[in-house]
Design a protein around this motif. Structure first.
Motif, PDB file in Angstrom:
ATOM      1  N   UNK A 162       0.836  -1.199   0.000  1.00 12.40           N
ATOM      2  CA  UNK A 162       0.000   0.000   0.000  1.00 12.40           C
ATOM      3  C   UNK A 162       0.873   1.252   0.000  1.00 12.40           C
ATOM      4  N   UNK A 163       1.877   1.273   0.867  1.00 12.06           N
ATOM      5  CA  UNK A 163       2.771   2.433   0.936  1.00 12.06           C
ATOM      6  C   UNK A 163       3.504   2.650  -0.386  1.00 12.06           C
ATOM      7  N   UNK A 164       3.943   1.557  -0.992  1.00 12.54           N
ATOM      8  CA  UNK A 164       4.657   1.654  -2.271  1.00 12.54           C
ATOM      9  C   UNK A 164       3.757   2.237  -3.365  1.00 12.54           C
ATOM     10  N   UNK A 165       2.526   1.720  -3.434  1.00  4.55           N
ATOM     11  CA  UNK A 165       1.625   2.184  -4.500  1.00  4.55           C
ATOM     12  C   UNK A 165       1.166   3.618  -4.249  1.00  4.55           C
ATOM     13  N   UNK A 166       0.935   3.979  -3.001  1.00  3.48           N
ATOM     14  CA  UNK A 166       0.551   5.363  -2.714  1.00  3.48           C
ATOM     15  C   UNK A 166       1.665   6.326  -3.116  1.00  3.48           C
ATOM     16  N   UNK A 167       2.895   5.925  -2.878  1.00  2.00           N
ATOM     17  CA  UNK A 167       4.030   6.778  -3.250  1.00  2.00           C
ATOM     18  C   UNK A 167       4.131   6.932  -4.759  1.00  2.00           C
ATOM     19  N   UNK A 168       3.837   5.869  -5.504  1.00  2.00           N
ATOM     20  CA  UNK A 168       3.982   5.894  -6.962  1.00  2.00           C
ATOM     21  C   UNK A 168       2.716   6.370  -7.675  1.00  2.00           C
ATOM     22  N   UNK A 169       1.546   5.965  -7.151  1.00  2.00           N
ATOM     23  CA  UNK A 169       0.289   6.223  -7.853  1.00  2.00           C
ATOM     24  C   UNK A 169      -0.523   7.366  -7.259  1.00  2.00           C
ATOM     25  N   UNK A 170      -0.333   7.632  -5.972  1.00  2.00           N
ATOM     26  CA  UNK A 170      -1.119   8.669  -5.322  1.00  2.00           C
ATOM     27  C   UNK A 170      -2.543   8.259  -5.027  1.00  2.00           C
ATOM     28  N   UNK A 171      -2.839   6.961  -5.075  1.00  2.00           N
ATOM     29  CA  UNK A 171      -4.203   6.491  -4.806  1.00  2.00           C
ATOM     30  C   UNK A 171      -4.154   5.004  -4.460  1.00  2.00           C
ATOM     31  N   UNK A 172      -5.008   4.599  -3.513  1.00  2.00           N
ATOM     32  CA  UNK A 172      -5.146   3.178  -3.179  1.00  2.00           C
ATOM     33  C   UNK A 172      -6.541   2.968  -2.603  1.00  2.00           C
ATOM     34  N   UNK A 173      -7.168   1.848  -3.004  1.00  2.00           N
ATOM     35  CA  UNK A 173      -8.530   1.580  -2.588  1.00  2.00           C
ATOM     36  C   UNK A 173      -8.654   0.478  -1.555  1.00  2.00           C
ATOM     37  N   UNK A 174      -9.725   0.563  -0.763  1.00  2.00           N
ATOM     38  CA  UNK A 174     -10.060  -0.458   0.229  1.00  2.00           C
ATOM     39  C   UNK A 174     -11.546  -0.755   0.072  1.00  2.00           C
ATOM     40  N   UNK A 219     -18.072  -0.601   4.359  1.00  2.00           N
ATOM     41  CA  UNK A 219     -17.764   0.651   3.679  1.00  2.00           C
ATOM     42  C   UNK A 219     -16.634   0.430   2.681  1.00  2.00           C
ATOM     43  N   UNK A 220     -16.526   1.333   1.741  1.00  2.00           N
ATOM     44  CA  UNK A 220     -15.376   1.378   0.849  1.00  2.00           C
ATOM     45  C   UNK A 220     -14.683   2.707   1.059  1.00  2.00           C
ATOM     46  N   UNK A 221     -13.368   2.718   0.908  1.00  2.00           N
ATOM     47  CA  UNK A 221     -12.668   3.986   1.036  1.00  2.00           C
ATOM     48  C   UNK A 221     -11.489   4.038   0.089  1.00  2.00           C
ATOM     49  N   UNK A 222     -11.049   5.253  -0.142  1.00  2.00           N
ATOM     50  CA  UNK A 222      -9.965   5.504  -1.080  1.00  2.00           C
ATOM     51  C   UNK A 222      -8.982   6.462  -0.444  1.00  2.00           C
ATOM     52  N   UNK A 223      -7.729   6.084  -0.436  1.00  2.00           N
ATOM     53  CA  UNK A 223      -6.682   6.925   0.127  1.00  2.00           C
ATOM     54  C   UNK A 223      -5.992   7.708  -0.982  1.00  2.00           C
ATOM     55  N   UNK A 224      -5.848   9.008  -0.775  1.00  2.00           N
ATOM     56  CA  UNK A 224      -5.124   9.882  -1.685  1.00  2.00           C
ATOM     57  C   UNK A 224      -4.342  10.894  -0.851  1.00  2.00           C
ATOM     58  N   UNK A 225      -3.326  11.513  -1.423  1.00  2.00           N
ATOM     59  CA  UNK A 225      -2.607  12.552  -0.667  1.00  2.00           C
ATOM     60  C   UNK A 225      -3.566  13.637  -0.188  1.00  2.00           C
ATOM     61  N   UNK A 226      -3.321  14.150   0.983  1.00  2.00           N
ATOM     62  CA  UNK A 226      -4.219  15.115   1.611  1.00  2.00           C
ATOM     63  C   UNK A 226      -4.430  16.347   0.743  1.00  2.00           C
ATOM     64  N   UNK A 227      -3.458  16.661  -0.113  1.00  2.00           N
ATOM     65  CA  UNK A 227      -3.541  17.865  -0.934  1.00  2.00           C
ATOM     66  C   UNK A 227      -4.344  17.658  -2.201  1.00  2.00           C
TER      67      UNK A 227
END
Length: 262
Positions: free
Chosen positions: A49-61, A248-256
């Motif tokens: 998850x950390x790797x993909x967030x760093x590269x893609x800026x998005x990850x789903x749950x 629930x479903x959620x999506x992580x993206x950078x706060x900005x």
């Protein structure tokens, strides 16, 4: 012709398509079409998850227990926002009973259905992607829309000039390791501004739901919607789906970043 959208959207579409073999073989991973996603909290690989967030800026749950959303937020930390979607569900009997009369009522005057699979090599799929993107929906790749990545069906409606004015999509995103295998996701509901207020979204949604059962062999359908989207919640409910407050479903993206549109 396969990918459409911003440079980032196209990169993520391509990445999702090319990762399908890995997604199908890895317990917990889901084919979300535009980003990597997990559907089992206990199987989340947080390093991945950390790797993909760093590269893609998005990850789903997807399909997470509601009680674990705060755990996800705490695990990711303050650098990421976690936007949440509620989950509506229905089994075959309930959904088909609700959707059959909607589908039978047909389309408003001067609108027609397009057989997307009958002409996959022409401009139809590209125009579907354009319609989605032009109405705030990040599109899937053409191969996803055509069911070449996972089993899928796409519904499209055109006006008398041939313009795409409404879309819907259903697919089977969960792999054989998932407790949700056999569950179809329905989404990408799009209606152009000039066609809204005619019940067209409900019609294409109902048709996508029925296709999920009749063409994809699904056991159940799910749709995701924001808690503040009253119109979509009403439309989904009219098709027989009911809110499941435990999931629930959620999506992580950078706060900005702005909220990602699923």
């Amino acid at each position: 012709m396969n990918y459409y959208g911003t440079e980032k959207q196209q990169r993520l579409q391509r990445q999702s398509d090319e990762a399908q073999a890995r997604i199908a073989a890895t317990p917990g991973l889901v084919q979300a079409g535009r980003f990597f996603s997990f559907d089992d909290f206990d199987r989340i690989d947080w390093a991945f998850v950390d790797e993909r967030l760093a590269k893609d800026g998005v990850f789903g749950f997807r399909m997470m227990p509601a009680t674990r959303i705060e755990d996800i937020r705490q695990k990711l930390g303050s650098s990421y926002r976690v936007d949440v979607w509620t989950v509506f569900r229905a089994d075959r009997t309930t959904a088909v009973a609700a959707c059959t009369p909607i589908a039978a009522a047909g389309l408003p005057d001067r609108l027609t259905f397009l057989d997307v699979l009958a002409r996959p090599e022409d401009e139809t799929v590209r125009r579907i992607q354009l319609c989605m993107a032009g109405n705030g929906i990040a599109p899937f790749s053409a191969d996803m829309l055509l069911g070449k990545i996972v089993p899928a069906v796409t519904v499209a409606v055109a006006d008398e000039d041939g313009n795409i004015v409404a879309t819907a999509h259903a697919n089977l995103p969960f792999n054989t390791h998932s407790s949700y295998r056999g569950v179809a996701w329905v989404g990408l509901i799009t209606v152009t501004a000039d066609q809204r207020g005619k019940g067209l979204g409900r019609v294409v949604n109902a048709l996508a739901i029925m296709a999920a059962f009749e063409k994809l062999g699904a056991d159940e359908v799910v749709e995701f919607v924001h808690a503040d989207n009253t119109a979509s919640r009403r439309m989904i409910g009219s098709c027989g789906l009911r809110l499941d407050p435990a999931i629930l479903c959620c999506l992580a993206t950078p706060i900005v970043d702005a909220r990602f549109t699923t």
